[in-house]
Each structure stands twice: as C-alpha cells, then as structure tokens.
Design a protein around this motif. Sequence first.
Motif, mmCIF file in Angstrom:
data_model
loop_
_atom_site.group_PDB
_atom_site.id
_atom_site.type_symbol
_atom_site.label_atom_id
_atom_site.label_comp_id
_atom_site.label_asym_id
_atom_site.label_seq_id
_atom_site.Cartn_x
_atom_site.Cartn_y
_atom_site.Cartn_z
ATOM 1 N N ALA A 1 -78.780 47.012 102.499
ATOM 2 C CA ALA A 1 -78.824 45.931 101.271
ATOM 3 C C ALA A 1 -79.525 44.646 102.057
ATOM 4 O O ALA A 1 -79.702 44.429 103.332
ATOM 5 N N GLY A 2 -80.253 44.135 100.994
ATOM 6 C CA GLY A 2 -80.861 42.830 101.432
ATOM 7 C C GLY A 2 -80.368 41.522 100.592
ATOM 8 O O GLY A 2 -79.860 41.570 99.549
ATOM 9 N N ILE A 3 -80.023 40.573 101.440
ATOM 10 C CA ILE A 3 -79.009 39.535 100.966
ATOM 11 C C ILE A 3 -79.970 38.286 101.119
ATOM 12 O O ILE A 3 -80.142 37.548 102.020
ATOM 13 N N VAL A 4 -80.240 37.362 100.031
ATOM 14 C CA VAL A 4 -80.949 36.371 100.290
ATOM 15 C C VAL A 4 -80.144 35.315 99.306
ATOM 16 O O VAL A 4 -80.578 35.332 98.016
ATOM 17 N N PRO A 5 -79.616 34.204 100.018
ATOM 18 C CA PRO A 5 -78.671 33.165 99.321
ATOM 19 C C PRO A 5 -79.915 32.540 98.622
ATOM 20 O O PRO A 5 -80.902 32.021 99.195
ATOM 21 N N GLY A 6 -79.637 31.879 97.537
ATOM 22 C CA GLY A 6 -80.689 30.847 96.775
ATOM 23 C C GLY A 6 -79.985 29.491 96.876
ATOM 24 O O GLY A 6 -79.755 28.923 98.165
ATOM 25 N N ASP A 7 -80.207 28.630 95.853
ATOM 26 C CA ASP A 7 -79.501 27.200 95.881
ATOM 27 C C ASP A 7 -78.118 26.875 96.357
ATOM 28 O O ASP A 7 -77.690 26.187 96.696
ATOM 29 N N ALA A 8 -77.357 28.135 95.866
ATOM 30 C CA ALA A 8 -75.801 28.121 96.346
ATOM 31 C C ALA A 8 -75.658 29.231 97.206
ATOM 32 O O ALA A 8 -76.108 30.538 97.308
ATOM 33 N N PRO A 9 -74.320 29.086 97.836
ATOM 34 C CA PRO A 9 -73.997 30.169 98.816
ATOM 35 C C PRO A 9 -73.828 31.670 97.885
ATOM 36 O O PRO A 9 -73.358 31.620 96.853
#
Length: 271
Positions: free
Chosen positions: A48-56
Amino acid sequence: MQNRYACAPEHVATMRTSELRERFLVEDLFVSGEARFTYSHYDRVIMAGIVPGDAPLTLPTPEELHTEHLLDRREAGIVNIGQEAEVTVDSVTYTVPREGLLYVGRGAREIVFSAPGRFYLYSAPAHTAYPTKLVGPDEGNVLDLGEQETSNKRKLRQLLYNGDVKTCQIMMGVTRLEAGSMWNTMPAHTHDRRMESYLYFDVADDARVIHLMGEPSETRHLVVANEQGVISPSWSIHSGVGTRAYAFIWAMAGENQAFDDMDAAPVTGLR
C-alpha cells in the motif's frame, strides 16, 4: 484494492510485456490524500501507498478483507519515503524519520498518518501479536555490500530481520546504491520458501530501473519508474539495473525468516 492472482512459471514464460506489467508491476501507489492497496495471492501480502493530504489520513480497511480493521489478523511494516512525519497507532504517536520503519503488530485498530510523510506499507497474515516498534534508518543490521568495479556498491539496511523486532513472518529493509553503481542483487537468486516485493524510489524522472524476473533459464524484465512496486514470486529471480543510482524497499513473507535461505542463480547460467 487491486487484486493480483498467482501465476505458474510456465505461464509467465509466455507473457507479453503488457501482461507481465499487469500481473507483476504495481503502478500509481502514491496519490495525495489517499491510501491505495494491492493484494497479492503470493503469500497473501498487501502493498500500500499512503499519502496524507491537508488533513491526517486514517488507514481504511478494504472491503475485500471482510474484517473490521486491516490488522485484525495481520502485521505490517511501514517505511516513510517522504519527510519526517508522525504515525499514531491506537492513540500512541511515533515520529518516523525518512527511511525509518514502524512495525505494527496484529490487532492494532486505528492507524493515522500525518503529512508530510509518504508511507509504504507491507502487510502479511500474522499468527500472534508482537509489540509496535519504531526502527530508525541506521538501526537494525546495516551492511556495506558490493564493489565499484562491479557497479553494485550499496548499503543494505535490514530493519526487520531476526533481531530486536519480533515479527511473525515479515522481513523488511532499505537498500540504497551509491552514485555510479547500478546493479542490485547480482548474482541473482531465488528463495522458494518466501515471496519478495520491491518498491523502487528516488529514481530520477528521466531514469528507469530494469527489473529482472522469471526463472533463471527463462528470464523476463519490467521497466520500472519512480515509486512503483514489483511483486516477485518465490520461484522468480529478482534483480535490477538502473540507468543511474536509486533506492528500494525490499520486503519478504513466507515460510521462514532466514535471510540467507536462498538458491543462487549464477550469472553465467541466466538465459
């Protein structure tokens, strides 16, 4: 969640480039604000790839697993390939540096990722629960391997490896080639007791890695770009050469955790 079924060696020997890529190359893992999963039927591992954006970003559970939480019956190793960032596991927060690893044991319920991290998660079924533990990029077992003369001078960091961090079956680490070196894992090998996955990163935009796979007598290849993953069956060699230096995360799951349990494939015998 993408679903990738296992293939027999004789089937792979007949595949065209497009089918090889469809079966074994994992593209588009990292998308801002998302967690993207690929399920492999080789040892039932998840990449899996996990990239938080503006929020957690709270780790979701793919519906295909039919469990309440991703790690109800699994363990996971999480490597940060972005900037230092926090990961919170059941209300306990860990600061994960770049190329650091967070092991999360079976039974963890809520995992929350914070920016500016860029996280690669590798998960496999687990028969018991071991404690969550943070491993720094220079902890674990660090090996200096290869020679400049053979273009494979590299530093291999065994972050989850027969040591201080107990796992059910996951072994995991980071390898980085030095400038001027291009080859990894050559001479090549197989290890029929476990599968392996690669996540290539820090590959320049105008560079590629040629990942070798297949049986030693019937090799095939994938052309891999930055932040793309490769599923490597237990019967397949897994070696690569880049158009310039790069790094990769290697992760294994299967019958045992003996790093040296492998079957050599001498370069003179490759076809």
